[in-house]
Scaffold this active site. Sequence first.
Site, PDB file in Angstrom:
ATOM      1  CB  SER A 253      -0.947  -0.005   1.199  1.00  0.00           C
ATOM      2  OG  SER A 253      -0.230  -0.129   2.407  1.00  0.00           O
TER       3      SER A 253
ATOM      4  CG  HIS B  51      -3.474  -0.485  -2.480  1.00  0.00           C
ATOM      5  ND1 HIS B  51      -3.992   0.788  -2.533  1.00  0.00           N
ATOM      6  CD2 HIS B  51      -3.311  -0.771  -1.156  1.00  0.00           C
ATOM      7  CE1 HIS B  51      -4.111   1.268  -1.305  1.00  0.00           C
ATOM      8  NE2 HIS B  51      -3.707   0.337  -0.452  1.00  0.00           N
TER       9      HIS B  51
ATOM     10  CE  LYS C   6      -7.537   1.380   0.565  1.00  0.00           C
ATOM     11  NZ  LYS C   6      -6.845   0.553   1.519  1.00  0.00           N
TER      12      LYS C   6
HETATM   13  C1  LIG Z   1      -6.904   0.300   2.860  1.00  0.00           C
HETATM   14  C2  LIG Z   1      -6.374  -1.026   3.138  1.00  0.00           C
HETATM   15  C3  LIG Z   1      -7.089  -1.928   3.934  1.00  0.00           C
HETATM   16  C4  LIG Z   1      -8.340  -1.534   4.659  1.00  0.00           C
HETATM   17  O1  LIG Z   1      -9.437  -1.523   3.799  1.00  0.00           O
HETATM   18  P1  LIG Z   1     -10.708  -0.642   4.200  1.00  0.00           P
HETATM   19  O2  LIG Z   1     -11.785  -1.169   3.326  1.00  0.00           O
HETATM   20  O3  LIG Z   1     -10.336   0.769   3.915  1.00  0.00           O
HETATM   21  O4  LIG Z   1     -10.966  -0.885   5.647  1.00  0.00           O
HETATM   22  C5  LIG Z   1      -6.589  -3.195   4.071  1.00  0.00           C
HETATM   23  N1  LIG Z   1      -5.432  -3.555   3.503  1.00  0.00           N
HETATM   24  C6  LIG Z   1      -4.710  -2.717   2.751  1.00  0.00           C
HETATM   25  C7  LIG Z   1      -3.443  -3.197   2.144  1.00  0.00           C
HETATM   26  C8  LIG Z   1      -5.148  -1.424   2.560  1.00  0.00           C
HETATM   27  O5  LIG Z   1      -4.424  -0.575   1.847  1.00  0.00           O
END
Ligand SMILES: *Cc1c(COP(=O)(O)O)cnc(C)c1O
Length: 391
Positions: free
Chosen positions: A185, A213, A243
Site C-alpha cells: 500500500s 490495491h 479503493k
Molecule cells: C486500505 C487497506 C485496507 C483496509 O481496507 P478498508 O476497506 O479501507 O478498511 C486493508 N489492507 C490494505 C493493504 C489497505 O491498503
Amino acid sequence: MAKENSLDAFVKGKLDALEKRALRRVLVETARGPAAAAERGGRKLVSFCCNDYLNLSQSARVKEAAKAAIDAYGAGSGASRHITGNHPLYTELETRLARLKETEDCVVFGSGYLANMGIVSALVGPGDLVLADELSHNCLMMGARLSYAETHIFRHNDLAHLAELLDAHRGNARHCMILTDGVFSMDGDLAPVREMGELARRYDAWLMTDDAHGIGVVADGKGSSFIGGTKADVPLQMGTLSKAVGGYGGYLCASRAVCDFIRTRARTLIYTTGLPPASVAAAIASIDIIESDKELTRRPVEKAKRFTRALNLPDPESPIVPVLLGDAGATLEASKMLEVEGFLVTGIRPPTVPEGTARLRITFTAEHEDADIDRLAAIIRERIMPKRAAE
Ligand SMILES: *Cc1c(COP(=O)(O)O)cnc(C)c1O
C-alpha cells in the site's frame, strides 16, 4: 485554574510529544470530485493521493446504482447479516467477486479492516503460526495479534527468509498462515505471490494476500493473483471495495468450505451491522465496469508510468509511486509546498511507514490529466528531488 483531570493531562502530554516529532495527525475537511479534483479550505486542488484509482466513486452509473438501492431497500441494513442485514444485493455481489477472482465463493465484510481482523482470527489461534511480510498492512498485523497465534515477521518480499522461518517454526505449529499485501500500500510494489504460493503449498501453509490495491488496477483488474495471466496458488484472496472499486466494504474470495466457515465464525462479520444496500449496489456496478473495460483498468498504471519516466524512476508496478524523503518534518513541508502549487499529496509518516522512511505517496487515477502529471513531476524534480539527494 481548576486542576486538570488525569485523562486530559495524559492525552495532552501525548499530543504535545507527537507534535514535537511532526507525527501528530489532524483531520482536514476535503471535498472530492469531479474526477481527480479536490477542494480544501475553498481552494481547488488536483488530488494525487486518493485510492479511487478508476474514479468510480464519481461514476454516474455507480452513483445511480447506489441511489436505486436506497429506493428499493432503504438507507441502512438494519442489523447484522445473520439477523436482517443480508439484503438481496449481497448474493449478487459475492457471485460477481467470486467470478472475477476465479474462486468458488466469496464473503463480503463491512470493510477491508474488518475482513482481515475477522479472517485471520477465525482461521488460526494459539498453537498455530503466522508469518507476515514486514510491510503488510496494519489490519493484517492486527488480525494476527487478535488470533493469539505465534507470529513472526519476514523481511519484505524475501522468500529465502520466509523459507527459513518455515523451516524453523512450521514443525511446531498445528496450522500456519502466510500473510502479505499483494500490492504494497505504501510502496506500490508487488509481492511474489506465485512463488509464495508454491512455497506455502510445500509447507502446508495457507497463503492469504491482501489485494486492496490490486483489484481493478493490476492484471486487467483481476488483481495480483493473476499477474502472468493464470491464477497463482492463493487459497485466500482478500481485498477491499473501498479503493479502485470506489465504494466501501471488504471481501474474501476462497473455496466454498472456507467461505461457509468464515460466515459462521468471523467475529467481525457476525457482530457488526451489514453494509448499507447502497454500498453493495455501488460495488456491483463498479465490478461490471472493471470486468468490461480493460482499457480503463490499465490507465492508472500508465499514468503512473508517465510520472516515473519524467523523474527517471523505475517503471511502476501499480498506480502507487513513493517519493521517499525520510524525515517526517521534511515530508510535511513538501506536502505543504505542493498544496500551494495546487496539488493534494498527503505526507505519509511513521507509524504508517517504518521510522526514517517518511514519504510522499503519489497515486494515479484513470482520469488524471497528463498536463497535471507533467507539472507535478517537474515541481518534484526541481524542488524536492535535489533536497533529497543532498541528504
Ligand atoms: C486500505 C487497506 C485496507 C483496509 O481496507 P478498508 O476497506 O479501507 O478498511 C486493508 N489492507 C490494505 C493493504 C489497505 O491498503
